[in-house]
Write a protein that holds these residues in place. Structure first.
Motif, PDB file in Angstrom:
ATOM      1  N   ARG A  74      65.204  31.729  -4.133  1.00  0.00           N
ATOM      2  CA  ARG A  74      66.305  31.800  -3.201  1.00  0.00           C
ATOM      3  C   ARG A  74      67.014  33.246  -3.344  1.00  0.00           C
ATOM      4  N   VAL A  75      67.515  33.708  -2.339  1.00  0.00           N
ATOM      5  CA  VAL A  75      68.191  35.223  -2.358  1.00  0.00           C
ATOM      6  C   VAL A  75      69.772  35.149  -1.986  1.00  0.00           C
ATOM      7  N   LEU A  76      70.313  35.688  -2.843  1.00  0.00           N
ATOM      8  CA  LEU A  76      71.909  35.991  -2.544  1.00  0.00           C
ATOM      9  C   LEU A  76      71.966  37.418  -1.586  1.00  0.00           C
ATOM     10  N   LEU A  77      72.494  37.114  -0.588  1.00  0.00           N
ATOM     11  CA  LEU A  77      72.508  38.548   0.407  1.00  0.00           C
ATOM     12  C   LEU A  77      74.250  38.668   0.845  1.00  0.00           C
ATOM     13  N   GLU A  78      74.500  39.790   0.856  1.00  0.00           N
ATOM     14  CA  GLU A  78      75.749  40.107   1.526  1.00  0.00           C
ATOM     15  C   GLU A  78      75.649  40.801   2.965  1.00  0.00           C
ATOM     16  N   ALA A  79      76.016  40.373   4.082  1.00  0.00           N
ATOM     17  CA  ALA A  79      75.583  41.006   5.315  1.00  0.00           C
ATOM     18  C   ALA A  79      77.089  41.636   6.016  1.00  0.00           C
ATOM     19  N   SER A  80      76.883  42.835   6.365  1.00  0.00           N
ATOM     20  CA  SER A  80      78.226  43.479   7.037  1.00  0.00           C
ATOM     21  C   SER A  80      78.731  42.922   8.317  1.00  0.00           C
ATOM     22  N   ASP A  81      77.767  42.323   9.183  1.00  0.00           N
ATOM     23  CA  ASP A  81      78.077  41.591  10.386  1.00  0.00           C
ATOM     24  C   ASP A  81      77.111  40.596  10.599  1.00  0.00           C
ATOM     25  N   ALA A  82      77.612  39.589  11.422  1.00  0.00           N
ATOM     26  CA  ALA A  82      76.828  38.331  11.825  1.00  0.00           C
ATOM     27  C   ALA A  82      75.327  38.705  12.660  1.00  0.00           C
ATOM     28  N   GLY A  83      74.520  37.979  12.401  1.00  0.00           N
ATOM     29  CA  GLY A  83      73.210  38.296  13.512  1.00  0.00           C
ATOM     30  C   GLY A  83      72.237  39.017  12.853  1.00  0.00           C
ATOM     31  N   LEU A  84      72.340  39.758  11.740  1.00  0.00           N
ATOM     32  CA  LEU A  84      71.371  40.494  11.036  1.00  0.00           C
ATOM     33  C   LEU A  84      70.180  39.437  10.790  1.00  0.00           C
ATOM     34  N   GLN A  85      68.998  40.040  10.682  1.00  0.00           N
ATOM     35  CA  GLN A  85      67.899  39.201  10.603  1.00  0.00           C
ATOM     36  C   GLN A  85      67.273  39.624   9.208  1.00  0.00           C
ATOM     37  N   VAL A  86      66.784  38.640   8.459  1.00  0.00           N
ATOM     38  CA  VAL A  86      66.265  38.851   7.015  1.00  0.00           C
ATOM     39  C   VAL A  86      64.668  37.926   7.166  1.00  0.00           C
ATOM     40  N   ASP A  87      63.665  38.719   6.973  1.00  0.00           N
ATOM     41  CA  ASP A  87      62.512  37.881   6.893  1.00  0.00           C
ATOM     42  C   ASP A  87      62.008  37.958   5.329  1.00  0.00           C
ATOM     43  N   LEU A  88      61.815  36.839   4.855  1.00  0.00           N
ATOM     44  CA  LEU A  88      61.165  36.792   3.244  1.00  0.00           C
ATOM     45  C   LEU A  88      59.760  36.375   3.662  1.00  0.00           C
ATOM     46  N   ALA A  89      58.807  37.295   3.095  1.00  0.00           N
ATOM     47  CA  ALA A  89      57.328  37.174   2.991  1.00  0.00           C
ATOM     48  C   ALA A  89      56.932  37.075   1.420  1.00  0.00           C
ATOM     49  N   TYR A  90      55.910  36.181   1.448  1.00  0.00           N
ATOM     50  CA  TYR A  90      55.431  35.730   0.071  1.00  0.00           C
ATOM     51  C   TYR A  90      53.929  35.913   0.107  1.00  0.00           C
ATOM     52  N   ASP A  91      53.410  36.336  -1.352  1.00  0.00           N
ATOM     53  CA  ASP A  91      52.010  36.516  -1.223  1.00  0.00           C
ATOM     54  C   ASP A  91      51.859  36.566  -2.703  1.00  0.00           C
ATOM     55  N   ASP A  92      50.467  36.449  -3.166  1.00  0.00           N
ATOM     56  CA  ASP A  92      50.154  36.548  -4.763  1.00  0.00           C
ATOM     57  C   ASP A  92      49.376  37.766  -4.944  1.00  0.00           C
ATOM     58  N   PHE A  93      48.975  38.762  -4.061  1.00  0.00           N
ATOM     59  CA  PHE A  93      48.698  40.068  -4.204  1.00  0.00           C
ATOM     60  C   PHE A  93      49.076  40.874  -3.210  1.00  0.00           C
ATOM     61  N   THR A  94      48.828  42.303  -3.133  1.00  0.00           N
ATOM     62  CA  THR A  94      49.475  43.108  -2.153  1.00  0.00           C
ATOM     63  C   THR A  94      48.359  43.782  -1.567  1.00  0.00           C
ATOM     64  N   THR A  95      48.407  44.362  -0.500  1.00  0.00           N
ATOM     65  CA  THR A  95      47.507  45.223   0.311  1.00  0.00           C
ATOM     66  C   THR A  95      47.364  46.650  -0.480  1.00  0.00           C
ATOM     67  N   PRO A  96      46.260  47.157  -0.361  1.00  0.00           N
ATOM     68  CA  PRO A  96      46.055  48.442  -0.891  1.00  0.00           C
ATOM     69  C   PRO A  96      47.142  49.508  -0.680  1.00  0.00           C
TER      70      PRO A  96
END
Length: 429
Positions: A1-23
């Motif tokens: 879980r992530v604690l965020l502070e947004a300056s404005d309502a309506g901002l979009q945040v995507d959390l992406a998950y993986d066990d390795f990264t691309t090149p």
């Protein structure tokens, strides 16, 4: 879980998950049918965001879109796994082998919640192939048989009307009732009795077992061998996958033999299981043995097509007793000769026709899952030195990882923490 502070309502945040990264160092949250991301629309001010369902990951990506600013204040990770007892200690004279067993047990621990799951990242469901090895590791390493008991009953509750066992459960699907899932469920019945001696549970499971046994007997051809109706799925490697397969029939003969050695199961299932096992073994040797190659074919190929010879079917022919005892060591030595092996195909694409082995080559195991059967065959036939060498070859390729992966070469939808790769935690004890 992530604690965020947004300056404005309506901002979009995507959390992406993986066990390795691309090149390029980024994450790939979309792997065909797998969607490894969650989207949140923020309110103004401080707030915690977290996925509704658990997500497995080694790497977390945070993407922000919209007008305004988002401050990242904290990140926490919850370890939501089954409360196994502390693992039993295993010490060997080879520190790398000890490490394989430790990391294999950790792979199973991470992939276990309220059931045994295939992996921590993608489906997170109870696949039978994974369950087979999970259950053995759970028993040998953690002393736990409760999850195996639950899985056996859930599989029985989800069995198809004709007796076949679904590849994963709970599920209402019918297209994943593989040969592997049905036959391995029978093997796990024997394992459960060996681990617990609980005849009362076996008696409750016998009606489902009888229906499956009846189905298998009815599907047998005139020579006593089995052609499975639909997918057979044994592993990610360019082996034969349809028709009358040595691999499927070998696991069937092995199941019959093991069931025949338990009085309650033998009596409850009826018939001459040991005699039937012997007949299946004899028919397999007659149909699949290639005297010129001194190996077993995967199947009888269509006219004009070269036969496939795989480590998978040949190792299982040894474990099931199809190969005569006097010939097993020689067969296994041929099977692991590096000069005879085809290249390892990548990921799930290993089943594509363009990865088919060339004539004269042996298909190597494409997963650590089947690597454990190969090593078991070597251990059980006086080739322990060769078995340990194969373990170093197979599991030693991932010394930089905290867990073990789904396939030997990662691609597409494969992942780096997959329960069916946990062979050392079962084989070494």
């Amino acid at each position: 879980r992530v604690l965020l502070e947004a300056s404005d309502a309506g901002l979009q945040v995507d959390l992406a998950y993986d066990d390795f990264t691309t090149p390029l160092g980024s994450l790939n949250p979309e792997r065909s049918y797998a969607r490894l991301a969650d989207r949140f629309i923020l309110a103004r001010g401080q707030q915690w965001v977290q996925p509704v369902q658990p997500r497995g990951f080694r790497f977390l990506g945070i993407d922000v879109a919209g007008r305004g600013q988002v401050r990242l204040l904290a990140v926490e990770a919850l370890d939501e796994t089954y409360p196994f007892a502390p693992p039993m200690a295993l010490m060997t004279s080879d520190a790398r082998l000890t490490d394989y067993a430790r990391r294999a047990a950790e792979t199973v621990r991470i992939c276990t919640t309220d059931c045994f799951t295939d992996c921590a990242t993608r489906e997170r469901v109870q696949w039978m192939e994974d369950l087979y090895l999970h259950a053995r590791v759970a028993a040998y390493t953690f002393g736990d048989t409760l999850l195996l008991r639950r899985a056996l009953f859930q599989a029985a509750q989800n069995a198809l009307p004709d007796g076949r066992i679904n590849g994963f459960m709970p599920s209402e699907r019918t297209g994943c009732a593989f040969a592997s899932s049905s036959l391995l469920w029978l093997h796990l019945l024997v394992d459960y009795w060996l681990y617990t001696g609980n005849q009362q549970d076996l008696d409750r499971l016998l009606p489902c077992a009888r229906k499956l046994v009846q189905f298998l007997r009815q599907r047998a051809a005139t020579d006593g061998l089995l052609t499975w109706p639909g997918g057979q799925f044994w592993e990610w490697a360019p082996i034969e996958t349809s028709g009358c397969l040595l691999l499927t029939n070998a696991v069937w003969a092995w199941a019959w033999q093991r069931l025949s050695e338990h009085e309650g199961l033998r009596r409850g299932l009826g018939g001459d299981l040991a005699g039937e096992a012997a007949a299946i073994r004899q028919a397999c040797h007659a149909r699949f043995w290639d005297a010129e190659r001194q190996l077993y074919r995967d199947s009888m190929p269509p006219a004009g097509q070269s036969p496939i010879f795989g480590q998978q079917a040949n190792a299982m022919a040894v474990l099931a007793g199809i190969c005569p005892s006097s010939e097993r060591q020689a067969l296994l030595r041929r099977l692991i000769d590096p000069s005879q092996l085809a290249p390892v195909a990548p990921g799930e694409a290993s089943l594509k026709p363009h990865n088919r082995a060339k004539p004269g080559q042996i298909v190597p195991v494409g997963t650590l899952w089947f690597g454990h059967f190969l090593c078991q065959a070597l251990f059980e036939n006086g080739l322990a030195t060769q078995a340990l060498a194969q373990m170093h070859l197979l599991w030693g390729a991932y010394d930089g990882l905290p867990t073990f992966p789904e396939t030997r070469i990662q691609a597409g939808n494969t992942f780096l923490c997959h329960g069916w790769a946990a062979g050392p935690a079962y084989l070494l004890p």
